[in-house]
Enzyme design. Structure first.
Site, PDB file in Angstrom:
ATOM      1  N   HIS A 143       3.847   3.368  10.100  1.00 66.32           N
ATOM      2  CA  HIS A 143       3.885   2.232   9.546  1.00 66.32           C
ATOM      3  C   HIS A 143       2.744   1.855   8.372  1.00 66.32           C
ATOM      4  CE1 HIS A 143       6.053  -0.495  12.399  1.00 66.32           C
ATOM      5  NE2 HIS A 143       5.932   0.742  13.051  1.00 66.32           N
ATOM      6  N   ASP A 350      -1.867  -0.152   1.022  1.00 70.51           N
ATOM      7  CA  ASP A 350      -1.237  -0.620   2.315  1.00 70.51           C
ATOM      8  C   ASP A 350      -0.047   0.061   2.578  1.00 70.51           C
ATOM      9  OD1 ASP A 350      -0.987  -2.272   4.513  1.00 70.51           O
ATOM     10  OD2 ASP A 350      -1.232  -3.990   3.202  1.00 70.51           O
TER      11      ASP A 350
END
Length: 448
Positions: A143, A350
């Protein structure tokens, strides 16, 4: 599983959506520590999902989670080598807890089951499952970003980490860039990636792919519409007194670019003084990993930034920045997003950032707000109609804010239409459906 008492993040929301659709077992940490953990997992059933959880030893958990996971892997994978530390005892705790997870997971597995492992906390899990004789399909999804070999090789055991990933049948990444970074870490003697997305590594055929995680678009739209009239959202809207709302929603973390964002907002108020008294910046940043020194430092830095900025610009009836260190219900956040004219989603690194996608889905298509997005977020690959700006560029961010707040309705609607189409194209159902099909060869079917 998320810690008890915290709002679930993108990982938890995504997996829960998949399991609600397909049925299955959610296996993980209970959120509790115990000096004498139970011999067997605890099992709870809600709807078509069995939640199977275990407690962990507090000292071993601290070395595993606060130490190796968030003091070693997290900063390195996010390209923060200056925050990276490595201690052998923490690495050993990481291995021990993954071995414990594997041993306990096998107690609830049935013949024909497939296993989907999530995130950097559990990279070695497939190796322990294979050593115990499990021969079913095992997939892994990361992730967070995956670093280039020039960064990863700072990790003393980086070769073992790559070998562990190659025990999976399929490894998924958020973006094509992350996949390319993984390929730089393989032995140069490895064959190239085949047309079917597979590669031969150590005698195993491993499937690789980019699977950008998405949001449940219809759920977000429904929550955003419904919570417009919610008391909390209404009170926030009334308190603006007609001012335009700029919003940021991030977990409190040094990767989110929050100090850079606050500095850019200050420059915006300096460069465009006509906005003073006419806009309000609401930054929601729930605390996370409070036991890790770096997170206490970022919290103090942001409190100082907000205090200095408000002390400089505030008026008797106007506070330029509202900085909140607390959680809100997901539906309430969607109402806040819908009320905002601009969203600042400007991480310095991110994996994806689902807030960007939620903001797009939450908007009123007849009067949509504007998304300002960092190119260092995985979402930037898909959301090209956003105003993309480098989070370290204070002047560029200030100009983007001014442009967003004064953008004509026709341009806002056109950008929003393109963004919403992209968000729908890679929604949460596409994410888990495509991964599971590539892992098992079967289409995902709704559970009865």
């Amino acid at each position: 599983m998320p810690r008890r008492g915290t709002a679930p993040g993108g990982l938890a929301v995504g997996i829960l959506a998949a399991l609600q659709h397909t049925g299955g077992v959610w296996f993980g940490w209970s959120g509790a520590t115990s000096g004498v953990p139970a011999r067997d997992p605890e099992v709870h059933t809600r709807g078509n999902i069995r939640f199977v959880t275990i407690d962990l030893d507090p000292l071993e958990f601290d070395a595993y989670y606060n130490g190796y996971c968030n003091g070693t892997l997290w900063p390195l994978f996010h390209y923060f080598p200056d925050r990276f530390t490595h201690e052998q005892r923490q690495y050993e705790a990481y291995q021990a807890i993954n071995q414990q997870f594997g041993r306990q997971l096998l107690k609830v597995m049935k013949p024909g089951d497939a296993i989907w492992v999530h995130d950097y906390h559990l990279i070695p899990l497939a190796r322990f499952l294979r050593q115990s004789g499990f021969d079913g399909p095992i997939g892994f999804f990361l992730h967070i970003p995956f670093p280039h070999v020039q960064i990863l090789r700072l990790l003393p055991n980086h070769a073992e980490l790559i070998q562990d990933l190659c025990h999976y049948d399929r490894v998924g990444f958020q973006t094509a860039d992350d996949l390319r970074s993984f390929l730089t870490c393989l032995d140069p003697a490895c064959p190239a990636l085949a047309a079917d997305g597979r590669i031969d590594v150590g005698g195993r055929r491993v499937g690789l792919g980019a699977y950008p995680i998405g949001v449940d678009v219809e759920t977000v739209i429904g929550e955003a519409r419904a919570t417009c009239q919610q008391e909390t959202v209404q009170r926030m809207a009334v308190s603006l007194m007609g001012r335009k709302l700029i919003i940021g929603v991030d977990r409190l973390d040094y990767t989110k670019g929050l100090t850079e964002r606050f500095a850019a907002y200050e420059q915006f108020l300096e460069a465009f003084p006509e906005n003073q008294g006419n806009v309000t910046f609401l930054q929601i940043a729930p605390p996370s990993r409070g036991d890790v020194l770096a997170y206490g430092e970022i919290r103090r830095a942001l409190e100082q930034c907000a205090g200095r900025l408000n002390g400089r610009f505030a008026e008797a009836d106007w506070t330029p920045i509202r900085y909140l260190n607390r959680d809100f219900a997901h539906s309430t956040l969607m109402g806040f997003l819908r009320a905002a004219k601009v969203a600042l989603v400007t991480p310095v690194r991110d994996g994806m950032n689902l807030v960007a996608k939620e903001f797009v889905a939450a908007q009123d298509p007849e009067d949509p707000g504007v998304l300002i997005l960092s190119p260092m977020a995985g979402a930037a690959e898909e959301l090209r109609a956003a105003l993309q700006v480098n989070p370290y560029d204070k002047r560029g961010m200030a100009m983007a804010l001014q442009g967003a707040l004064n953008m004509p309705l026709s341009e806002r609607k056109q950008r929003h239409e393109e963004l919403l189409a992209a968000v729908r194209r890679h929604d949460i159902h596409n994410w888990y459906g495509s991964f599971i099909q590539d892992l098992t060869g079967e289409r995902v079917r709704r559970a009865a």
